[in-house]
Write a protein that holds these residues in place. Sequence first.
Motif, PDB file in Angstrom:
ATOM      1  N   GLY A   1       1.399  -0.726  10.099  1.00  0.00           N
ATOM      2  CA  GLY A   1       2.095  -0.891   8.832  1.00  0.00           C
ATOM      3  C   GLY A   1       3.348  -1.721   9.039  1.00  0.00           C
TER       4      GLY A   1
ATOM      5  N   GLN B   1      -3.423   2.969   7.496  1.00  0.00           N
ATOM      6  CA  GLN B   1      -3.662   1.602   7.958  1.00  0.00           C
ATOM      7  C   GLN B   1      -5.028   1.456   8.641  1.00  0.00           C
TER       8      GLN B   1
ATOM      9  N   PHE C   1       2.912   5.639   3.774  1.00  0.00           N
ATOM     10  CA  PHE C   1       1.484   5.302   3.831  1.00  0.00           C
ATOM     11  C   PHE C   1       1.025   5.319   5.286  1.00  0.00           C
TER      12      PHE C   1
ATOM     13  N   LEU D   1       0.836  -1.191   0.000  1.00  0.00           N
ATOM     14  CA  LEU D   1       0.000   0.000   0.000  1.00  0.00           C
ATOM     15  C   LEU D   1       0.880   1.253   0.000  1.00  0.00           C
TER      16      LEU D   1
ATOM     17  N   SER E   1       2.920  -1.958   3.828  1.00  0.00           N
ATOM     18  CA  SER E   1       2.818  -0.572   3.381  1.00  0.00           C
ATOM     19  C   SER E   1       4.156   0.147   3.317  1.00  0.00           C
TER      20      SER E   1
END
Length: 152
Positions: free
Chosen positions: A132, A105, A102, A53, A98
Motif C-alpha cells: 500500500g 493489497q 486498507f 482503496l 490505499s
Amino acid sequence: MTDIHARLAELGITLPQAAAPVAAYVPTVEANGMLHISGQVSFEDGQLLTGRLGEDRDLEFGVRAARACGLMLLAQIEKAVGLGRVERIVKLGVFVNSAGSFTDQPKVANGASELMQDVFGEAGRHARAAVGVPVLPLGAAVEIDAVVALRA
C-alpha cells in the motif's frame, strides 16, 4: 497465430495499445534473458482508473484496476519482444493507492496475478510483492511493474 494469441482469443482478451512513458524512462529493458517492465498504471478503455482503496474505492474496483495493469504489462511485452517469447512471469511488484486502514493489497494484486496464470498457465505463476502507498502517479489506483524470463 501463436498459441499465446489463441489463448488470449479464447479468454476474450484484446490487448490495449502499449502506453508511452510519461517521464524520463523507457517502458521495457531486455537484459540477460530477462525483460524488466516499468510500472504500468491502471487504464481501462483509455480511461485512467483513479482513487484510493479504502477511501473512495472498494476492493472490487482495485481488483479491476490491477487486472487493467496486467493487460498493459502484456501489451508492453507484446510490443517489446512478442508474447511468444515469454518463458515465465518471474515477479510482479504491485503498488496499491490505499488508505492507512486498507489491508487487502494482496487481494487487489490477485487481479493481475490471476490474469497471468490464466494467460500463461503454470508459467504465469510468479513471485510478488503487494504494498500500500499513499499516492501513485496521476492519482492511479494501482501500478504494477514486472520481471519476465524470455526464451532465446
